[in-house]
Design a protein around this motif. Structure first.
Motif, mmCIF file in Angstrom:
data_model
loop_
_atom_site.group_PDB
_atom_site.id
_atom_site.type_symbol
_atom_site.label_atom_id
_atom_site.label_comp_id
_atom_site.label_asym_id
_atom_site.label_seq_id
_atom_site.Cartn_x
_atom_site.Cartn_y
_atom_site.Cartn_z
ATOM 1 N N ASN A 34 -5.244 -5.177 12.682
ATOM 2 C CA ASN A 34 -5.250 -5.672 11.309
ATOM 3 C C ASN A 34 -3.827 -5.594 10.790
ATOM 4 O OD1 ASN A 34 -6.008 -6.557 8.837
ATOM 5 N ND2 ASN A 34 -6.978 -4.667 8.180
ATOM 6 N N ASP A 92 -7.050 2.426 10.188
ATOM 7 C CA ASP A 92 -7.263 1.312 9.250
ATOM 8 C C ASP A 92 -7.084 -0.034 9.945
ATOM 9 O OD1 ASP A 92 -7.701 3.124 7.263
ATOM 10 O OD2 ASP A 92 -5.598 3.154 6.633
ATOM 11 N N GLU A 139 -1.119 -13.904 -0.616
ATOM 12 C CA GLU A 139 -2.417 -13.451 -1.122
ATOM 13 C C GLU A 139 -2.929 -12.254 -0.319
ATOM 14 O OE1 GLU A 139 -4.874 -16.877 -0.905
ATOM 15 O OE2 GLU A 139 -3.907 -17.920 -2.608
ATOM 16 N N GLU A 140 -2.735 -12.299 0.996
ATOM 17 C CA GLU A 140 -3.186 -11.193 1.846
ATOM 18 C C GLU A 140 -2.387 -9.926 1.543
ATOM 19 O OE1 GLU A 140 -5.559 -9.347 4.727
ATOM 20 O OE2 GLU A 140 -5.731 -11.304 3.732
ATOM 21 N N ASP A 176 -0.984 -9.104 -1.388
ATOM 22 C CA ASP A 176 -1.478 -8.567 -2.665
ATOM 23 C C ASP A 176 -2.836 -7.896 -2.495
ATOM 24 O OD1 ASP A 176 0.786 -9.542 -3.879
ATOM 25 O OD2 ASP A 176 -0.153 -11.435 -4.486
ATOM 26 N N LEU A 177 -3.691 -8.498 -1.643
ATOM 27 C CA LEU A 177 -5.019 -7.927 -1.418
ATOM 28 C C LEU A 177 -4.920 -6.581 -0.703
ATOM 29 C CD1 LEU A 177 -8.089 -8.207 -1.593
ATOM 30 C CD2 LEU A 177 -8.017 -9.456 0.585
ATOM 31 N N ARG A 178 -4.049 -6.500 0.307
ATOM 32 C CA ARG A 178 -3.881 -5.232 1.041
ATOM 33 C C ARG A 178 -3.322 -4.138 0.125
ATOM 34 N NH1 ARG A 178 -3.045 -6.157 6.597
ATOM 35 N NH2 ARG A 178 -4.598 -7.684 7.298
ATOM 36 N N GLN A 231 -3.759 -3.818 -2.987
ATOM 37 C CA GLN A 231 -4.816 -3.382 -3.893
ATOM 38 C C GLN A 231 -5.875 -2.577 -3.147
ATOM 39 O OE1 GLN A 231 -6.673 -6.585 -5.996
ATOM 40 N NE2 GLN A 231 -7.947 -5.254 -7.259
ATOM 41 N N GLU A 232 -6.256 -3.034 -1.968
ATOM 42 C CA GLU A 232 -7.305 -2.346 -1.211
ATOM 43 C C GLU A 232 -6.867 -0.956 -0.776
ATOM 44 O OE1 GLU A 232 -8.243 -4.888 2.027
ATOM 45 O OE2 GLU A 232 -9.641 -6.144 0.871
ATOM 46 N N GLN A 233 -5.618 -0.812 -0.352
ATOM 47 C CA GLN A 233 -5.133 0.472 0.151
ATOM 48 C C GLN A 233 -4.521 1.338 -0.940
ATOM 49 O OE1 GLN A 233 -2.826 0.139 3.756
ATOM 50 N NE2 GLN A 233 -3.940 -1.681 4.437
ATOM 51 N N SER A 234 -4.687 0.913 -2.207
ATOM 52 C CA SER A 234 -4.247 1.710 -3.361
ATOM 53 C C SER A 234 -2.777 2.119 -3.241
ATOM 54 C CB SER A 234 -5.126 2.951 -3.523
ATOM 55 O OG SER A 234 -6.482 2.594 -3.684
ATOM 56 N N ARG A 258 2.808 1.099 0.888
ATOM 57 C CA ARG A 258 3.487 -0.094 0.392
ATOM 58 C C ARG A 258 4.641 -0.491 1.306
ATOM 59 N NH1 ARG A 258 5.493 1.780 -4.023
ATOM 60 N NH2 ARG A 258 7.705 1.681 -3.496
#
Length: 286
Positions: free
Chosen positions: A7, A36, A123-124, A126-128, A130-133, A143
Motif C-alpha cells: 500500500n 499498515d 486525492e490519495e 489527502d485521504l492517507r 486523514q486516515e492515518q491521523s 506525514r
C-alpha cells in the motif's frame, strides 16, 4: 500472491514471485514487515527516545556530520544509453520481501502518468493523511513518509517522460532527505542534552538544598545545646533557691521553737509566782 499487498503512493507493477527459498544466504535481502500494508525494513532499527519521534534513527553521525550514503549513479552520458526501466530501477530500486517462505520482488511501474493520475495522487495523499491521523504541523513520521512516497511517485512520472529531469529530482530528493535526517539527529541530540541538563540541574538543586538543610540542622542543634545549657543553669538556680528557702524556713522554725520555750519558761515562772501570791493571800493572819 493474488493481490498487491504493498500500500504505497508510488505506483508499482504486480509483485513477481522470484523463489520459494533463498538460494544464497549471503545475499542480503531487506527484512520487510507489512505495517499498515507498507513493507518496512526492520533489518537495522534502533528506537529513539526523543519525544515526538518514532522508528529507526537516520543513518549518519551526530548532528548530520556524516551523511547517510546515497546511491551512486553512473555518469549522465552512460544513463542516456540505458532504458527508462533501468533508470527507474536505479532511482527507485525494486522492493524485495519474504512472505511465508516465498521471495517476492516488485518493481516500479513504467506506465506514463496523465493529469488524471496526478489528480488521483493528490486525492490519495489527502485521504492517507486523514486516515492515518497525520499531524498538520510539527514532527510527524507518518506525514513525512506519505510525502516521501508522493515525491517518489512524482519522480517516477517525470523520469518516464524525461530521464534527466528525473535524475535531477532524485538529487533534490536525496538532499532533502539528508537535511531532514540531520535535523532529526539534531532534535534527538538536543532532547537528550536537555534531559541530561535537567537531570544535572535537579542534582545540583538537590545538592544545594541538602547543604542548606544540613546548615539549618547544625544551627538548630546549636540552639538546642544552648537551650539545654540554659535549662541546666535554671535548674541549678531553682535547686539553690529551694535549698536556701528550706534553710530559711528551718531557721525560722528553730527560732520560733526557741521563742516558744522561752515564753513557756516565763509562763511557768509567772505561774508559780502567782500561785505563791495567791497562797499567801488566802492564809489567815495570826
Amino acid at each position: 500472491m493474488s493481490e498487491n499487498k504493498i500500500n504505497s503512493l508510488v505506483k508499482y507493477d504486480t509483485p513477481v514471485l522470484v523463489t520459494t527459498k533463498k538460494s544464497d544466504k549471503t545475499d542480503k535481502v531487506p527484512q520487510l514487515s507489512l505495517k499498515d500494508g507498507i513493507p518496512t525494513d526492520i533489518s537495522e532499527t534502533s528506537s529513539t527516545s526523543a519525544p515526538g519521534l518514532s522508528g529507526p534513527l537516520p543513518r549518519g553521525g551526530p548532528l548530520g556530520t556524516t551523511p547517510a550514503p546515497s546511491l551512486q549513479l553512473p555518469p549522465l552520458h552512460e544513463l542516456r544509453k540505458k532504458e527508462t526501466e533501468e533508470i527507474l530501477n536505479l532511482i527507485l530500486p525494486p522492493r524485495e520481501w519474504e512472505e511465508e517462505g516465498q521471495l517476492w520482488v516488485q518493481a516500479v511501474s513504467t506506465t506514463p502518468a496523465t493529469s488524471v493520475d496526478v489528480q488521483q495522487l493528490q486525492e490519495e495523499l489527502d485521504l492517507r493523511l486523514q486516515e492515518q491521523s497525520a499531524f498538520e504541523t510539527g514532527i510527524c513520521p507518518v506525514r513525512r513518509e506519505l510525502y516521501t512516497q508522493c515525491f517518489d511517485e512524482l519522480i517516477r512520472q517525470v523520469t518516464i517522460n524525461c530521464a534527466e529531469r528525473g535524475l535531477l529530482l532524485y538529487r533534490v530528493r536525496d538532499e532533502i532527505r539528508e537535511t531532514l535526517d540531520a535535523y532529526q539527529r539534531l532534535y534527538t541530540s538536543s532532547c537528550a542534552y536537555g534531559v541530561r541538563k535537567a537531570l544535572m540541574g535537579t542534582t545540583t538543586q538537590a545538592e544545594e538544598h541538602k547543604v542548606k538543610v544540613g546548615a539549618r540542622c547544625e544551627e538548630l542543634r546549636a540552639q538546642v545545646r544552648e537551650l539545654q545549657h540554659l535549662a541546666t543553669s535554671l535548674r541549678q538556680e531553682i535547686e539553690q533557691v529551694e535549698k536556701e528557702a528550706q534553710q530559711a524556713r528551718q531557721a525560722e522554725a528553730d527560732k520560733h521553737e526557741e521563742t516558744k520555750r522561752v515564753h513557756q519558761a516565763r509562763i511557768e515562772i509567772l505561774k508559780k509566782k502567782l500561785e505563791s501570791i495567791i497562797k499567801q493571800a488566802t492564809q489567815p493572819k495570826k
